[in-house]
Design an enzyme around this catalytic site. Sequence first.
Site, PDB file in Angstrom:
ATOM      1  CE  LYS A 161      -1.277-104.180-101.231  1.00 18.67           C
ATOM      2  NZ  LYS A 161      -0.288-104.600-100.599  1.00 18.67           N
ATOM      3  CD  GLU A 212       2.220-104.821-102.877  1.00 12.80           C
ATOM      4  OE1 GLU A 212       1.910-105.325-101.906  1.00 12.80           O
ATOM      5  OE2 GLU A 212       1.435-104.465-103.641  1.00 12.80           O
ATOM      6  N   GLY A 246       1.407-105.967 -95.882  1.00 13.91           N
ATOM      7  CA  GLY A 246       0.886-107.389 -96.215  1.00 13.91           C
ATOM      8  C   GLY A 246       1.614-108.278 -95.019  1.00 13.91           C
ATOM      9  CG  HIS A 271       2.121 -99.709-103.221  1.00 15.00           C
ATOM     10  ND1 HIS A 271       2.873-101.023-103.021  1.00 15.00           N
ATOM     11  CD2 HIS A 271       1.140 -99.700-102.339  1.00 15.00           C
ATOM     12  CE1 HIS A 271       2.214-101.462-101.938  1.00 15.00           C
ATOM     13  NE2 HIS A 271       1.241-100.746-101.703  1.00 15.00           N
ATOM     14  CB  SER A 308      -0.680-104.089 -91.469  1.00 18.31           C
ATOM     15  OG  SER A 308       0.102-104.810 -92.231  1.00 18.31           O
ATOM     16  CD  GLU A 349       1.225 -98.266 -98.613  1.00 20.05           C
ATOM     17  OE1 GLU A 349       0.171 -98.630 -98.268  1.00 20.05           O
ATOM     18  OE2 GLU A 349       1.890 -98.494 -99.625  1.00 20.05           O
ATOM     19  CG  ASN A 405      -3.313-100.800-103.232  1.00 24.84           C
ATOM     20  OD1 ASN A 405      -4.149-101.033-104.297  1.00 24.84           O
ATOM     21  ND2 ASN A 405      -2.033-100.921-102.663  1.00 24.84           N
TER      22      ASN A 405
END
Length: 257
Positions: free
Chosen positions: A15, A101, A177, A99, A217, A171, A13
């Site tokens: 991003k 985010e 991150g 996701h 991660s 996740e 991914n």
Amino acid sequence: MNRKYRKTIIAGNWKMHKTPSEAKVFAEQLKSSLPRAKRCSIVLCVPYVDIPVAVKLLKDSRIAVGAQNLHWEEAGPFTGEISAAMLADLDVKYVIIGHSERRNLFFESDLTVNKKVHAALKAGLHPIICVGEDQDQRELGVTLELIAYQIKTALAGVSPEDMRHIVIAYEPIWAIGTGNTATPEQAGQVCSAIRGVLRKLYGARIARSTTIQYGGSMNEKNAADLLAQEDVDGGLIGSASLNPETFLQIIQAANQD
């Protein structure tokens, strides 16, 4: 991993990283360096502007191209949005949905995730549905209950037949991150619980055959230990997928027995 029953998938991914020119260089490097072993499937989920060049360069390889989001409507007055049909017309195969985010920064809800899942399936795409808890929720001990709710809502109205196109990505938000990673045991526990939810919803056969990734991660150093867990069937890789060398090392870890 358990390849006897289900597919191992390593998905990158990107991003909001890499211009089309940078994507071209990456794709050429990755394609030329792939290991001979083909024991895992590979997906690159790239920004919208990178999709045409990625599809063109990876067309004759075993690397599928994915998108990072879509809108649930087929068309309409939704400035800046992309439909599932648009992605399918570009020969996109996978799409990330829900996701953290997107949920946190753009206020996507479990209900909109469900709408997007149905839109993706209707267009013939493979949804990678993201679920996960934040640090406070983990400390409160509600991780499994929260994720069960996310899964049930995301899959509402999804038929047993369509489940063969679905990938679930666990996740933990506190590990995305941040450099923090769930221990292999923590990842394995939650992925096992996810399979248990699928078993209650769809039965043992579908639960056993659904790919469940870990995505907090994962990198070239911890991939082998995470993938050694019975119910971890691959990874949704963030920053480690931006470098072809580290991404290849994760692919190699997934190709091991």
